[in-house]
Motif scaffolding. Structure first.
Motif, mmCIF file in Angstrom:
data_model
loop_
_atom_site.group_PDB
_atom_site.id
_atom_site.type_symbol
_atom_site.label_atom_id
_atom_site.label_comp_id
_atom_site.label_asym_id
_atom_site.label_seq_id
_atom_site.Cartn_x
_atom_site.Cartn_y
_atom_site.Cartn_z
ATOM 1 N N GLU A 379 0.827 -1.213 0.000
ATOM 2 C CA GLU A 379 0.000 0.000 0.000
ATOM 3 C C GLU A 379 0.859 1.260 0.000
ATOM 4 N N ALA A 380 1.886 1.289 0.864
ATOM 5 C CA ALA A 380 2.766 2.454 0.937
ATOM 6 C C ALA A 380 3.546 2.634 -0.360
ATOM 7 N N PHE A 381 3.946 1.528 -0.970
ATOM 8 C CA PHE A 381 4.736 1.565 -2.208
ATOM 9 C C PHE A 381 3.976 2.284 -3.320
ATOM 10 N N PHE A 382 2.674 1.995 -3.442
ATOM 11 C CA PHE A 382 1.890 2.558 -4.554
ATOM 12 C C PHE A 382 1.154 3.853 -4.181
ATOM 13 N N ASN A 383 1.274 4.294 -2.946
ATOM 14 C CA ASN A 383 0.517 5.477 -2.515
ATOM 15 C C ASN A 383 1.097 6.796 -3.024
ATOM 16 N N ASP A 384 2.393 6.814 -3.324
ATOM 17 C CA ASP A 384 3.072 8.061 -3.690
ATOM 18 C C ASP A 384 3.444 8.030 -5.170
ATOM 19 N N ASP A 385 2.614 8.631 -6.017
ATOM 20 C CA ASP A 385 2.853 8.622 -7.458
ATOM 21 C C ASP A 385 4.131 9.369 -7.837
ATOM 22 N N GLN A 386 4.428 10.450 -7.131
ATOM 23 C CA GLN A 386 5.639 11.212 -7.454
ATOM 24 C C GLN A 386 6.899 10.402 -7.155
ATOM 25 N N ARG A 387 6.874 9.670 -6.055
ATOM 26 C CA ARG A 387 8.023 8.830 -5.724
ATOM 27 C C ARG A 387 8.193 7.713 -6.749
ATOM 28 N N LEU A 388 7.100 7.101 -7.164
ATOM 29 C CA LEU A 388 7.173 6.074 -8.213
ATOM 30 C C LEU A 388 7.799 6.633 -9.480
ATOM 31 N N GLN A 389 7.425 7.846 -9.849
ATOM 32 C CA GLN A 389 7.971 8.463 -11.052
ATOM 33 C C GLN A 389 9.464 8.747 -10.899
ATOM 34 N N ARG A 390 9.893 9.181 -9.713
ATOM 35 C CA ARG A 390 11.326 9.415 -9.487
ATOM 36 C C ARG A 390 12.109 8.119 -9.615
ATOM 37 N N TRP A 391 11.562 7.031 -9.093
ATOM 38 C CA TRP A 391 12.233 5.741 -9.238
ATOM 39 C C TRP A 391 12.364 5.354 -10.706
ATOM 40 N N ARG A 392 11.302 5.554 -11.469
ATOM 41 C CA ARG A 392 11.354 5.221 -12.904
ATOM 42 C C ARG A 392 12.398 6.067 -13.625
ATOM 43 N N GLU A 393 12.482 7.332 -13.299
ATOM 44 C CA GLU A 393 13.475 8.203 -13.927
ATOM 45 C C GLU A 393 14.885 7.779 -13.559
ATOM 46 N N GLN A 394 15.078 7.392 -12.311
ATOM 47 C CA GLN A 394 16.394 6.932 -11.869
ATOM 48 C C GLN A 394 16.792 5.644 -12.576
ATOM 49 N N LEU A 395 15.821 4.805 -12.884
ATOM 50 C CA LEU A 395 16.084 3.531 -13.564
ATOM 51 C C LEU A 395 16.642 3.716 -14.965
ATOM 52 N N VAL A 396 16.352 4.838 -15.600
ATOM 53 C CA VAL A 396 16.881 5.095 -16.943
ATOM 54 C C VAL A 396 18.400 5.014 -16.933
ATOM 55 N N GLU A 397 19.012 5.575 -15.895
ATOM 56 C CA GLU A 397 20.473 5.539 -15.770
ATOM 57 C C GLU A 397 20.966 4.234 -15.165
ATOM 58 N N VAL A 398 20.289 3.767 -14.126
ATOM 59 C CA VAL A 398 20.755 2.574 -13.400
ATOM 60 C C VAL A 398 20.722 1.331 -14.283
ATOM 61 N N ARG A 399 19.736 1.235 -15.147
ATOM 62 C CA ARG A 399 19.633 0.038 -15.985
ATOM 63 C C ARG A 399 20.836 -0.095 -16.931
ATOM 64 N N THR A 400 21.460 1.016 -17.277
ATOM 65 C CA THR A 400 22.680 0.964 -18.089
ATOM 66 C C THR A 400 23.877 0.535 -17.247
ATOM 67 N N GLU A 401 23.964 1.092 -16.036
ATOM 68 C CA GLU A 401 25.092 0.748 -15.160
ATOM 69 C C GLU A 401 25.054 -0.713 -14.731
ATOM 70 N N LEU A 402 23.856 -1.264 -14.512
ATOM 71 C CA LEU A 402 23.705 -2.653 -14.066
ATOM 72 C C LEU A 402 23.190 -3.529 -15.201
ATOM 73 N N SER A 403 23.857 -3.437 -16.343
ATOM 74 C CA SER A 403 23.453 -4.196 -17.535
ATOM 75 C C SER A 403 24.496 -5.253 -17.857
ATOM 76 N N TRP A 404 24.080 -6.261 -18.646
ATOM 77 C CA TRP A 404 25.072 -7.262 -19.059
ATOM 78 C C TRP A 404 26.114 -6.657 -19.985
ATOM 79 N N GLN A 405 25.766 -5.612 -20.733
ATOM 80 C CA GLN A 405 26.769 -4.977 -21.579
ATOM 81 C C GLN A 405 27.974 -4.567 -20.746
#
Length: 419
Positions: A379-405
Motif C-alpha cells: 500500500e505504501a509503495f503505490f501510494n506516492d505517485d511522485q516517488r514512483l515516477q522518481r524511481w522510474r526516472e532513476q532507472l533510466v540511468e541505473v539500468r545501463t550501469e547494471l546491464s550485461w553490456q
C-alpha cells in the motif's frame, strides 16, 4: 561440393576454447550471457550440462548433454545413478515423490563429489579446452580433474553461497568440505555480488574474488506495454505488481497471496509469472481467498521474450526471506530483469537487495515477512505517485550501469589473462 577454406579453418584451430560445466537441465541465463560475451571476444565455447527430461527444438547450439555421445563405465557401475536414471523415465523430475526421493538420496546415500565425477568426467574428457569453468559448486571437483588432465586454466563461478542453502547440517558440512578441498586450485574465482565475494574470501583466505552481477542485456525501451493488463482484462488505471520466477518453497509466495487479500487499496493486482512445485497450492489459495479477480497466474515464458512481458508491469516484488545464509545474501536474476525492464522494485530488507534497490533509489526495501507486513508495504509503495515516477526516472540511468553490456566487458577482461 562445399570446399573447406584453409584460412578459416586455421583461425578456428587457433581460437582459444572454454568448456563450461553446468549441473542443471535448464541452462541459467548467466551462463548463456557469459558464453555470448566470450564468443564476442574470440573464444569458442562449449557448455556441458545434464540431460533434459524432454527433447527441445530450441536448444542452444553451444550446449551438449552428458551421456549422448559417450557412456561412462563408472556411470554404468554406479547403482545409485542407475536407479536415478530409471526413476527419471517414470517420475516427473519436479514432482513431490521425486523431490522426496532425491532429498533422501542426497542426505544418506550419495557422495556429492563422486556422484558428479561419475556423471560428467568421461564426457568432459572428450573436450580439450584452454579454460575449464565450474558453474557452481557441484561442478568444481569435475572441473579440477578436467583442468589437470588437459593442463587448462581453472575458473570457479560461484552462482550463490551454495553450501549455505537450506540443507541439513550434514549436507552443508559436506558441500563446504568439497569447496575447501578444491577452491585453491582455481586461478580465478568469480561470484554474483560483493557480500558472497567477501564471505568466500574470508572462509577460504582467498586474495580476490571477482564480482560479475547476474545482470540482463538491455535494449532500447519503447512505448509502454500493456500486455499483462490486456491479457488478464485489467483496467489500465490499475497497478500490476509482478513476481516472476519459480514457484518454490521459501519464496514467501503463499504469504504474498494472503497479503493481497488484506489490501485496503483495491487498484493493485498481483501477477505471478512462472511455474513450479507450488503452482497447484497457489491456484487453490487464490480461489479460497476469493482473489481470482486480483491475483493472476501467468505461465512461464521463454527467456527470449521474458523482458517484454516484465516491462508491461508497474513494479516488481522480491519477497525472499533470510531462511538461510544463501538467501540472506541473495541477488536473484529477477532483480536485474526488473531493472532492465525499468520497473521500480519492492524487496525484502536483505543486505544486497538494500544496497542495490535502496542505494540506487529505484524502489524500496522493508519487512515482507508476514501477510500483514507485506500488505502495509504494498500500500505504501503505490501510494506516492511522485516517488514512483522518481524511481522510474532513476532507472533510466541505473539500468545501463547494471546491464550485461557492462558486466560482459568485465568478464572479458578476466578471461583475457588466459589467452
Amino acid at each position: 561440393m562445399e570446399t573447406c577454406n584453409p584460412v578459416i579453418s586455421e583461425i578456428k584451430l587457433r581460437s582459444p576454447t572454454v568448456l563450461m560445466l553446468c549441473n542443471d537441465r535448464k541452462i541459467d541465463r548467466r551462463i548463456l550471457l557469459q558464453a555470448d560475451s566470450l564468443e564476442e571476444d574470440g573464444w569458442q565455447v562449449t557448455i556441458l550440462a545434464m540431460p533434459e527430461d524432454y527433447d527441445s527444438d530450441a536448444e542452444d547450439r553451444r550446449v551438449l548433454r552428458i551421456g549422448i555421445h559417450t557412456e561412462s563405465h563408472a556411470r554404468r557401475e554406479n547403482r545409485v545413478l542407475e536407479a536415478y536414471s530409471v526413476m527419471r523415465r517414470y517420475l516427473p523430475m519436479n514432482g513431490r515423490l521425486m523431490r522426496f526421493i532425491k532429498s533422501l538420496a542426497w542426505r544418506f546415500l550419495v557422495d556429492h563429489e563422486r556422484f558428479y565425477l561419475n556423471l560428467f568426467l568421461a564426457d568432459g574428457l572428450q573436450h580439450k579446452a584452454n579454460v575449464i569453468v565450474a558453474h557452481d559448486l557441484p561442478m568444481l571437483a569435475v572441473a579440477r580433474k578436467l583442468a589437470e588432465a588437459s593442463d587448462a586454466h581453472l575458473v570457479y563461478d560461484s552462482h550463490e553461497l551454495y553450501c549455505e542453502q537450506e540443507f541439513s547440517r550434514g549436507q552443508r558440512s559436506s558441500w563446504a568440505q568439497l569447496e575447501r578441498r578444491h577452491i585453491h586450485a582455481c586461478e580465478r574465482v568469480i561470484t554474483v555480488n560483493p557480500s558472497i565475494a567477501r564471505e568466500l574470501q574470508m572462509r577460504y583466505e582467498l586474495a580476490e574474488v571477482a564480482v560479475i552481477y547476474n545482470a540482463e542485456r538491455i535494449t532500447e525501451q519503447g512505448e509502454r506495454s500493456w500486455y499483462l493488463h490486456d491479457h488478464f482484462g485489467i483496467s489500465r488505471d490499475q497497478r500490476v505488481l509482478l513476481f516472476q520466477g519459480g514457484f518454490s518453497a521459501g519464496r514467501n509466495l503463499l504469504e504474498l497471496v494472503e497479503a493481497m487479500a488484506l489490501l485496503q487499496k483495491s487498484n493493485v493486482h498481483l501477477v505471478l509469472l512462472g511455474e513450479g512445485q507450488l503452482s497447484g497450492t497457489l491456484h487453490r489459495l487464490i480461489k479460497r481467498k476469493g482473489m481470482i479477480s486480483r491475483v493472476h497466474i501467468h505461465p512461464a515464458v521463454a527467456q527470449s521474450c521474458l523482458l517484454s512481458v516484465t516491462a508491461s508491469a508497474d513494479a516488481g516484488i522480491i519477497p525472499y526471506q533470510a531462511i538461510c545464509l544463501n538467501n540472506y545474501y541473495c541477488t536473484p536474476n529477477k532483480l536485474f530483469e526488473f531493472i532492465a525492464a525499468g520497473l521500480p522494485v519492492l524487496a525484502s530488507d536483505l543486505p544486497e537487495l538494500r544496497r542495490l534497490v535502496d542505494g540506487n533509489q529505484i524502489g524500496c526495501v522493508g519487512d515482507l515477512g508476514t501477510p500483514k507486513a507485506m500488505a502495509t508495504m504494498i500500500e505504501a509503495f503505490f501510494n506516492d505517485d511522485q516517488r514512483l515516477q522518481r524511481w522510474r526516472e532513476q532507472l533510466v540511468e541505473v539500468r545501463t550501469e547494471l546491464s550485461w553490456q557492462r558486466e560482459g566487458e568485465r568478464l572479458k577482461q578476466i578471461y583475457r589473462a588466459f589467452k
